[in-house]
Motif scaffolding. Sequence first.
Motif, PDB file in Angstrom:
ATOM      1  N   THR A  24     -10.237   3.283  20.369  1.00 22.56           N
ATOM      2  CA  THR A  24      -8.811   3.612  20.363  1.00 22.56           C
ATOM      3  C   THR A  24      -8.563   5.041  19.916  1.00 22.56           C
ATOM      4  O   THR A  24      -7.712   5.744  20.473  1.00 22.56           O
ATOM      5  N   ASN A  27      -6.671   7.799  22.292  1.00 25.38           N
ATOM      6  CA  ASN A  27      -5.287   8.160  21.984  1.00 25.38           C
ATOM      7  C   ASN A  27      -5.202   9.496  21.261  1.00 25.38           C
ATOM      8  O   ASN A  27      -5.221   9.560  20.030  1.00 25.38           O
ATOM      9  N   TYR A  37      -2.657  11.747  21.838  1.00 30.65           N
ATOM     10  CA  TYR A  37      -1.308  12.295  22.021  1.00 30.65           C
ATOM     11  C   TYR A  37      -0.808  12.978  20.746  1.00 30.65           C
ATOM     12  O   TYR A  37      -1.280  12.669  19.640  1.00 30.65           O
ATOM     13  N   ALA A  57      -0.398  11.389  16.924  1.00 31.93           N
ATOM     14  CA  ALA A  57      -1.128  10.125  16.809  1.00 31.93           C
ATOM     15  C   ALA A  57      -1.660   9.951  15.389  1.00 31.93           C
ATOM     16  O   ALA A  57      -2.313  10.837  14.839  1.00 31.93           O
ATOM     17  N   ARG A  74      -4.864  11.027  13.726  1.00 26.56           N
ATOM     18  CA  ARG A  74      -5.912  10.647  14.658  1.00 26.56           C
ATOM     19  C   ARG A  74      -7.182  11.480  14.512  1.00 26.56           C
ATOM     20  O   ARG A  74      -8.292  10.939  14.501  1.00 26.56           O
ATOM     21  N   SER A  81       0.654   7.629  27.527  1.00 29.04           N
ATOM     22  CA  SER A  81       0.411   8.237  26.210  1.00 29.04           C
ATOM     23  C   SER A  81      -1.069   8.214  25.831  1.00 29.04           C
ATOM     24  O   SER A  81      -1.552   9.114  25.132  1.00 29.04           O
ATOM     25  N   ALA A  82      -1.811   7.191  26.315  1.00 28.01           N
ATOM     26  CA  ALA A  82      -3.249   7.096  26.009  1.00 28.01           C
ATOM     27  C   ALA A  82      -4.086   7.943  26.958  1.00 28.01           C
ATOM     28  O   ALA A  82      -5.314   7.996  26.802  1.00 28.01           O
ATOM     29  N   SER A 114       3.485   4.054  19.909  1.00 20.66           N
ATOM     30  CA  SER A 114       3.037   5.371  20.353  1.00 20.66           C
ATOM     31  C   SER A 114       4.211   6.327  20.505  1.00 20.66           C
ATOM     32  O   SER A 114       4.164   7.480  20.068  1.00 20.66           O
TER      33      SER A 114
END
Length: 512
Positions: A51, A55, A57, A60, A86, A167-168, A189
């Motif tokens: 994940t 992801n 973006y 994140a 992230r 978004s992913a 998200s």
Amino acid sequence: MHKPAATSTSKIVDVVIIGSGFGGLGMAIKLREAGNDNFVVLEKAGDVGGTWRENSYPGAACDVQSHMYSFSFAPKNDWSKRYAERQEIQQYILDTTEKFGIRPFLRFNREVCGMHFDQTKGLWTVDTAAGEQFVARHVVLASGPLHVPSIPTFPGRENFKGKIFHSAQWDHDYDLSGKQVVSIGTGASTIQYAPEIAGKVARLSILQRTPAWVIPRDERAYADWEKRLFVNLPFSRTLHRARLYWSNESRAWPLFAPRVAAVIQKLAKLFINVKVKNPALAKALTPDYLIGCKRILISNKWLPMFNRDNVELIGAGIKELREHSVLLRDGRELPADCIILGTGFVTDPRIYMKDFPCTGLPGHDLTQDWKESPEAYYGTTVTGFPNFYQLLGPNTALGHNSVIFMIEAQVHYIMQCIKRLQEKGADYLDVKPQVQREFNQKLQAKFVGTAWSSGCTSWYQQAGGKNVLIWPGATWRFWLQTRRVRDADYEFVTCASQSQPAELLDAEPSAA
């Protein structure tokens, strides 16, 4: 269904792990700690992370505290702040991979396309899209529930001349500056990326189907003295993690007591009214369902974003896409240079394995067995599929605490299954049908009278309303109940035809 037989080119191991996110990494580490280096980790992409690799973006971040959203056995003392972003989480995954020496066991760009069990030998055959085949005594599916983007279809999409991305699958090469952007969805998200791009786009139109309950986020950074304390006095970090765990567990009680949830809901409503200046807009952003029924989101930036002149909240759905615009069902036409799909992921286990045939004992095909409803035993073992284990399988997701805690409990349980099999000298174990059936009957009964069953429709549920994702209880109960394997819950089988896995494969480059 065709079942490929092992060939002279098949690679034989004791355990095949599918996926290299937190689940696959945790499983690999514990195998190594137990002295078992006869395994491989098959990853469909080119690096670890799951994940958090996918992801990327803007904005994140995790909605679980940093010190809880990490392995208990691999602490990171220098998390930058309470809720990590992230990049820091992905770096933690990369660092942990190196620290525990997992990289030699990784096989990248190996998307699994089928798994089949041979009951005469007690072995699984795992096929990859690259044409490689692995034969294993055990298979651990650690692909997780959030890795297949949900991509809606809209009439006229082929006519749209602008940019569209999920978004992913964020396109970092596309410059949003000065663009007319339409963002679809108001989930976890969207509330992270939308505030990050609002200041650079010309106009941001947010299309909302259902509002979400949003609560404040603790954005405090850890001071240098706190980081030094965690390093010099490790017990202080352990205490800090314990405090976070139990404070998170306390969040579950309103979910089981709707009257308590109603009180929390009033505070959440006050938060919306304070942060959004326009009363009509605040009302549109206020859900009409009980807090906790859907995922509760945390953000300090989402609600104030709607005070900007260039941000608009729209409740109408899309009728069709045109060359340079989005036509809404209410007749309004929105100019659009870019459409961002904040539409989440496919979460029904029956769907995210649609291109993944998996056959177990005769008469058992996972897609067919789960046709009506996906079920497992503690979200880990599935009747009819011996020596097959899932991490974050059905009913193991959480709405109040860290799934890393659940992953660790499941990994421990899987290790106990492997150990008991060895101790008994058996080739495979299979959870008894009545054990799985009774477990799930009791599990579903626990949803009655909770916030999750208060009337709203959420991504936790399948069509018909059955909750197939959430664990309806305290996580410490899940931990306690998965400490050991009850022999009476399983059939232990020794095959007439013995076929022991070979020694560890010769190491190959992890990037191969």
